[in-house]
Design an enzyme around this catalytic site. Structure first.
Site, short mmCIF file in Angstrom:
data_model
loop_
_atom_site.label_atom_id
_atom_site.label_comp_id
_atom_site.label_asym_id
_atom_site.label_seq_id
_atom_site.Cartn_x
_atom_site.Cartn_y
_atom_site.Cartn_z
N HIS A 250 0.84 -1.21 0.00
CA HIS A 250 0.00 0.00 0.00
C HIS A 250 0.88 1.26 0.00
CE1 HIS A 250 -3.10 -2.59 2.36
NE2 HIS A 250 -3.60 -2.42 1.16
N LYS B 129 -17.58 -5.67 8.27
CA LYS B 129 -16.32 -6.37 8.54
C LYS B 129 -15.93 -6.13 9.99
CE LYS B 129 -14.02 -6.35 4.00
NZ LYS B 129 -12.88 -5.79 3.24
N ARG C 167 -2.28 -6.20 -8.40
CA ARG C 167 -1.24 -7.19 -8.14
C ARG C 167 -1.30 -8.33 -9.15
NH1 ARG C 167 -3.21 -7.57 -2.05
NH2 ARG C 167 -5.07 -7.10 -3.27
N SER D 152 -3.06 -7.52 3.16
CA SER D 152 -3.35 -7.39 4.60
C SER D 152 -3.84 -8.72 5.16
CB SER D 152 -4.43 -6.33 4.83
OG SER D 152 -4.01 -5.08 4.35
P1 ADP Z 1 -9.73 -3.80 -0.04
O1 ADP Z 1 -10.09 -4.33 1.31
O2 ADP Z 1 -10.71 -2.86 -0.67
O3 ADP Z 1 -9.18 -4.83 -1.00
P2 ADP Z 1 -7.08 -3.09 0.59
O4 ADP Z 1 -6.73 -2.14 1.67
O5 ADP Z 1 -6.72 -4.51 0.78
O6 ADP Z 1 -8.57 -2.84 0.26
O7 ADP Z 1 -6.39 -2.62 -0.76
C1 ADP Z 1 -6.62 -1.34 -1.27
C2 ADP Z 1 -6.02 -1.26 -2.65
O8 ADP Z 1 -4.64 -1.52 -2.56
C3 ADP Z 1 -6.57 -2.24 -3.67
O9 ADP Z 1 -6.61 -1.58 -4.91
C4 ADP Z 1 -5.54 -3.32 -3.69
O10 ADP Z 1 -5.51 -3.98 -4.95
C5 ADP Z 1 -4.28 -2.52 -3.47
N1 ADP Z 1 -3.20 -3.30 -2.90
C6 ADP Z 1 -3.24 -4.08 -1.80
N2 ADP Z 1 -2.05 -4.66 -1.56
C7 ADP Z 1 -1.22 -4.24 -2.56
C8 ADP Z 1 0.15 -4.53 -2.92
N3 ADP Z 1 0.89 -5.37 -2.19
N4 ADP Z 1 0.66 -3.92 -4.02
C9 ADP Z 1 -0.11 -3.09 -4.76
N5 ADP Z 1 -1.41 -2.80 -4.49
C10 ADP Z 1 -1.95 -3.37 -3.41
#
Ligand code: ADP
Length: 161
Positions: free
Chosen positions: A17, A41, A90, A129
């Site tokens: 992120h 959630k 990803r 996450s």
């Molecule tokens: P959600 O719960 O909506 O999936 P996240 O917080 O997990 O939200 O992710 C938010 C955004 O960050 C999404 O677009 C996800 O694809 C992107 N993202 C999550 N992890 C990574 C990573 N390791 N590299 C690039 N983008 C990521």
């Protein structure tokens, strides 16, 4: 002014992120990291905790701001003069899901909210996450995936050090 939002759960924020946030902050005048408050959630960190964590993790990026929102992204964007939503990609499976969301948001905003995808840096491509939480559940080493202070906070939640 070009204001963008990077929406997500960030529970917890990972190095993946943060890489997207940093790269977006070099492209847009302002980037709002929008923490989605999803009552369906049960998160590891409360929204208030996530705001504090993200503020600390992005303290070196002066054009990055942290906020939270509930409800539809398009409504938050409209109310805050934001015309771009940033999402990280990803994998193909991210693309399939994200392209649908982008098309909904395009329609719901009458074309006023554009989605821009930033492709993950390869070293972070497998980090999520939920993966981090799974490793933490087994008291495994999560330090490669998170800023150090975030790893410490996650370990506290899972009662190990
Ligand atoms: P959600 O719960 O909506 O999936 P996240 O917080 O997990 O939200 O992710 C938010 C955004 O960050 C999404 O677009 C996800 O694809 C992107 N993202 C999550 N992890 C990574 C990573 N390791 N590299 C690039 N983008 C990521």
């Amino acid at each position: 002014m070009n204001r963008a939002i990077y929406p997500g759960s960030f529970d917890p924020v990972t190095l993946g992120h943060l890489d997207i946030i940093k790269r977006a902050s070099a492209i847009f005048d302002e980037v709002v990291v929008g923490i989605l408050n999803n009552p369906q959630k049960s998160p590891l960190f409360s929204v208030e905790e996530r705001v504090k964590i993200l503020e600390e993790a992005t303290a070196d990026l002066p054009n990055v701001f942290i906020d939270c929102f509930s409800g539809m992204l398009v409504d938050y964007a409209k109310a805050n003069d934001i015309n771009v939503s940033i999402r990280g990609l990803r994998s193909i499976s991210d693309f399939e899901y994200e392209s649908q969301i982008a098309q909904y948001n395009d329609r719901l905003s009458n074309g006023k909210l554009e989605t821009i995808f930033l492709v993950t840096s390869p070293e972070y491509s497998y980090i999520s996450s939920s993966g981090v939480k799974e490793v933490a559940g087994f008291h495994g080493d999560i330090t490669p995936y998170l800023p150090e202070f975030v790893a410490d906070l996650v370990k506290e939640k899972y009662n190990y050090s």
